[in-house]
Design an enzyme around this catalytic site. Structure first.
Site, short mmCIF file in Angstrom:
data_model
loop_
_atom_site.label_atom_id
_atom_site.label_comp_id
_atom_site.label_asym_id
_atom_site.label_seq_id
_atom_site.Cartn_x
_atom_site.Cartn_y
_atom_site.Cartn_z
N LYS A 157 -2.71 -2.04 -2.81
CA LYS A 157 -3.78 -1.18 -2.30
C LYS A 157 -3.39 0.26 -2.64
CE LYS A 157 -6.58 -0.02 1.75
NZ LYS A 157 -7.05 -0.45 3.09
N GLU A 182 0.83 -1.21 0.00
CA GLU A 182 0.00 0.00 0.00
C GLU A 182 0.86 1.27 0.00
OE1 GLU A 182 -3.63 2.23 2.47
OE2 GLU A 182 -2.59 0.53 3.37
#
Length: 295
Positions: free
Chosen positions: A213, A176
């Site tokens: 993400k 992420e």
């Protein structure tokens, strides 16, 4: 690795719920839920309260694998139980939802326009604990504030280096590198980020699968080629501070990108709501995020 969980994460329609607020973000999560900081005095009391909140969410009738394919949890959450089952086991066995574990320990101060992850000295122990608690994968977050090529390159390199260790344990890492939605050069940040993601993806072995993400991009469909990459199991989107309505609207314009929302998922939920009020609002939230994720 659980093959049924792998198949679900590869191809099932739905989204990932992010229930992984940790030490630094827990007070804000509780405050939004209607529990101010003067209602608890120790960390243990705080984590008891947030576990009660998460338990209420997870046990709600609409919180099932029908629309939610995975859930990201905090370390203290996987150590606690829901109805005499550890949380990860409850999610999978009772709800059909694949459990993930947040492994990062927060962010370093900003440098070169980014915030790298702090060192994770206990990563090996944490991964072993995750395996013991039947976790499928992990998640780790860093933040991009401005379009600094050196900084973004460092962020992606750090993420992939740690991802390789996670893969060595047989777990699937969610990488992420969040782009701040308030960045004045957000679109340029995303261009540099994608270039660095591809450079690192192409260094992976054919059998190494990761997830990403990412912030919902400024250009619609911008990550379609990342989603299609052979080493990418799934690309999920964070809400990043957008409201649920805005998050869903932006997400729906990016086919193949699915949600992994935290604040947008729990927006409006309150400790003082009746169970019916709570369940009805959560059902509405889940349905809206699901519909945006399957466009």
């Amino acid at each position: 690795m659980n093959e049924k969980q792998l198949q679900q994460m590869t191809s099932k329609k739905g989204f990932i719920a992010a229930l992984d607020q940790s030490g630094g973000s827990t007070p804000k999560a509780l405050r939004l839920y209607g529990i101010p900081e003067d209602k608890y005095s120790t960390d243990d009391e705080m984590f008891d309260l947030v576990h009660e909140m998460r338990t209420r969410i997870i046990k709600s009738p609409s919180f099932t694998g029908e629309k939610i394919i995975g859930a990201i949890l905090f370390e203290k959450t996987i150590e606690r139980k829901i109805d005499d089952k550890f949380t990860a086991d409850y999610l999978w066995e009772e709800k059909g939802i694949v459990p993930f574990l947040k492994v990062d320990k927060g962010l370093q101060p900003e440098a070169n326009g980014v915030q790298l992850m702090k060192d994770i000295p206990t990563l090996d122990e944490l991964l072993k604990k995750g395996i013991e608690k039947h976790i499928f994968g992990t998640k780790m977050r860093s933040v991009i504030k401005s379009a600094n090529e050196e900084g973004i390159k460092a962020i992606v390199a750090q993420q992939f280096d740690i991802a390789k260790k996670i893969l060595s344990y047989g777990l699937i890492p969610i990488i992420e590198p969040e782009v701040d939605i308030h960045s004045v050069d957000k679109e340029k940040c995303e261009e540099i980020l994608k270039k660095e993601i591809f450079a690192n993806l192409d260094k992976l072995d054919k059998d190494q699968k990761i997830m990403l993400k990412l912030t919902i991009p400024s250009v619609e469909g911008f990550y379609s080629d990342v989603i299609a990459h052979d080493n990418v199991l799934r690309v999920v989107a964070l809400s990043g501070g957008y409201t649920r309505v805005d998050s869903n609207e932006k997400l729906a314009k990016n086919p193949g990108l699915i949600a992994s929302f935290s604040r947008a998922l729990t927006e409006g939920l309150n400790v003082d709501q009746t169970q019916k009020e709570f369940d009805d609002l959560l059902e509405e939230s889940i349905d809206g995020i699901y519909q945006a994720s399957i466009k």
